[in-house]
Design an enzyme around this catalytic site. Structure first.
Site, PDB file in Angstrom:
ATOM      1  N   LYS A  54       0.847  -1.207   0.000  1.00  0.00           N
ATOM      2  CA  LYS A  54       0.000   0.000   0.000  1.00  0.00           C
ATOM      3  C   LYS A  54       0.882   1.257   0.000  1.00  0.00           C
ATOM      4  O   LYS A  54       0.590   2.225  -0.702  1.00  0.00           O
ATOM      5  CB  LYS A  54      -0.941  -0.022   1.216  1.00  0.00           C
ATOM      6  CG  LYS A  54      -1.999  -1.120   1.122  1.00  0.00           C
ATOM      7  CD  LYS A  54      -2.767  -1.360   2.423  1.00  0.00           C
ATOM      8  CE  LYS A  54      -3.709  -2.552   2.274  1.00  0.00           C
ATOM      9  NZ  LYS A  54      -4.472  -2.880   3.488  1.00  0.00           N
ATOM     10  N   GLN A  98      -4.345  -1.961   9.871  1.00  0.00           N
ATOM     11  CA  GLN A  98      -4.288  -3.253   9.187  1.00  0.00           C
ATOM     12  C   GLN A  98      -4.866  -4.354  10.080  1.00  0.00           C
ATOM     13  O   GLN A  98      -4.528  -4.467  11.253  1.00  0.00           O
ATOM     14  CB  GLN A  98      -2.828  -3.568   8.794  1.00  0.00           C
ATOM     15  CG  GLN A  98      -2.657  -4.798   7.916  1.00  0.00           C
ATOM     16  CD  GLN A  98      -3.315  -4.669   6.537  1.00  0.00           C
ATOM     17  OE1 GLN A  98      -3.515  -3.572   6.012  1.00  0.00           O
ATOM     18  NE2 GLN A  98      -3.655  -5.792   5.949  1.00  0.00           N
ATOM     19  N   ASP A 121     -10.787   2.503   4.268  1.00  0.00           N
ATOM     20  CA  ASP A 121     -11.057   1.069   4.128  1.00  0.00           C
ATOM     21  C   ASP A 121     -12.550   0.799   3.935  1.00  0.00           C
ATOM     22  O   ASP A 121     -12.936  -0.293   3.522  1.00  0.00           O
ATOM     23  CB  ASP A 121     -10.621   0.330   5.406  1.00  0.00           C
ATOM     24  CG  ASP A 121      -9.234  -0.288   5.292  1.00  0.00           C
ATOM     25  OD1 ASP A 121      -8.855  -0.695   4.177  1.00  0.00           O
ATOM     26  OD2 ASP A 121      -8.552  -0.384   6.327  1.00  0.00           O
TER      27      ASP A 121
HETATM   28  N1  GUN Z   1      -6.743  -7.120   6.177  1.00  0.00           N
HETATM   29  C1  GUN Z   1      -7.090  -7.811   5.077  1.00  0.00           C
HETATM   30  N2  GUN Z   1      -7.602  -6.987   4.124  1.00  0.00           N
HETATM   31  C2  GUN Z   1      -7.565  -5.748   4.654  1.00  0.00           C
HETATM   32  C3  GUN Z   1      -7.939  -4.473   4.149  1.00  0.00           C
HETATM   33  O1  GUN Z   1      -8.444  -4.301   3.027  1.00  0.00           O
HETATM   34  N3  GUN Z   1      -7.742  -3.424   5.003  1.00  0.00           N
HETATM   35  C4  GUN Z   1      -7.218  -3.578   6.257  1.00  0.00           C
HETATM   36  N4  GUN Z   1      -7.084  -2.486   7.027  1.00  0.00           N
HETATM   37  N5  GUN Z   1      -6.868  -4.761   6.747  1.00  0.00           N
HETATM   38  C5  GUN Z   1      -7.026  -5.825   5.947  1.00  0.00           C
END
Ligand code: GUN
Length: 297
Positions: A54, A98, A121
């Site tokens: 990211k 995350q 998100d």
């Molecule tokens: N864990 C797995 N997929 C995601 C996501 O799209 N965002 C976040 N913050 N954690 C995750």
């Protein structure tokens, strides 16, 4: 006949290129670059690898970014205090924590402590609720990325039977809402959502025109469980041991790729299918947050 490959890497790169251009236009107007703040707890290698991807994408498209690495023993109160700082920081547009979190922390409590206007998100109940009633919201990145794949490959969802295996808050549930809504330019599908308690899974998967698998279970879906010509979207990203690989593992999806791709008309590979789309949609959401496009104030 072998299935056509849905190339998420290619589509994601087109979206990132568009975001890059839009970020340039935005900063050319005299605005500061959008800023994404990631928070990651503990040392889980997969979480660090996702957050790293990211951050690299942010750099590529001109979004400023930072990762706050915290101990997995942090208390709920300390984490909330850290989040509050970024909620109040005028230079932070998007915040993501995350997941998964260490077991002593409640994901919902943590997500609710993020300002929903910075929840890129799309996990905050405000965004989830507004999605359900068709109001502007930050859309969860993975399901939004799946819809972009349908659009790019002109895969119609209207009137189709979409079967989703996996009912998570991150993928299965929001995707079911997005696909079943009758307004907007995506959706209008008939959606069946299956999960770990579904009896006779094949009875449902065999009837799918479009099958989305997001169960986190390698090889769960095999060729005999699907009908000829189905579109298969494999959201699973599972690490399995592979002594032949330098890293000692390889990534596989929830579909048994060989047998499923022999019957499907279209399939997403793992890696290179849905994964890159999640990151591209996060870039899009962060720009929307900077522009205050969803929640003007
Ligand atoms: N864990 C797995 N997929 C995601 C996501 O799209 N965002 C976040 N913050 N954690 C995750």
């Amino acid at each position: 006949m072998a299935a056509n490959i849905i190339d998420g890497k290619k589509v994601a790169s087109i979206i990132r290129e568009q975001v890059k251009q839009d970020v340039r236009d935005w900063t050319n107007l005299g605005n500061r670059p959008p800023k994404l703040q990631a928070i990651v707890l503990g040392n889980d290698p997969a979480s660090h690898s996702y957050v790293g991807a990211k951050m690299r994408a942010c750099e590529e498209v001109g979004i400023a970014s930072d990762t706050l690495k915290l101990s997995d023993t942090i208390s709920a109160q300390q984490l909330e205090d850290e989040i509050r700082y970024f909620n109040e920081d005028e230079n932070t547009d998007g915040i993501l924590v995350q997941l998964p979190l260490p077991s002593h922390l409640q994901a919902l409590t943590v997500i609710e402590s993020i300002d929903y206007r910075k929840d890129v998100d799309g996990f905050h109940p405000m965004n989830v609720g507004r999605l359900a009633i068709g109001q502007p919201n930050f859309k969860s990145c993975t399901p939004a990325g799946v819809l972009e794949l349908f659009k790019y490959y002109s895969i119609q969802t209207k009137g189709k039977h979409v079967v989703i295996v996996g009912g998570s808050n991150i993928v299965g549930s929001p995707l079911a809402v997005m696909l079943s809504r009758e307004k907007g330019d995506t959706g209008k599908a008939t959606v069946t959502k299956c999960h770990k308690f579904t009896k006779d899974l094949t009875k449902h998967t065999i009837d799918a025109d479009i099958l989305v698998i997001a169960a986190g279970s390698p090889g769960l879906i095999t060729g005999p469980m699907i009908k000829e010509g189905v579109v298969v979207i494999d959201v699973g990203i599972n690490r399995i041991a592979d002594p032949n690989s330098e890293k000692g593992y390889k990534l596989v999806g929830d579909a048994d790729f060989k047998s499923v791709s022999e019957r499907a008309s279209w399939i997403t590979p793992v890696p290179g299918g849905v994964g890159p789309m999640t990151v591209a949609m996060l870039m899009k959401n962060t720009l929307l947050a900077a522009k205050k496009s969803i929640y003007p104030r």
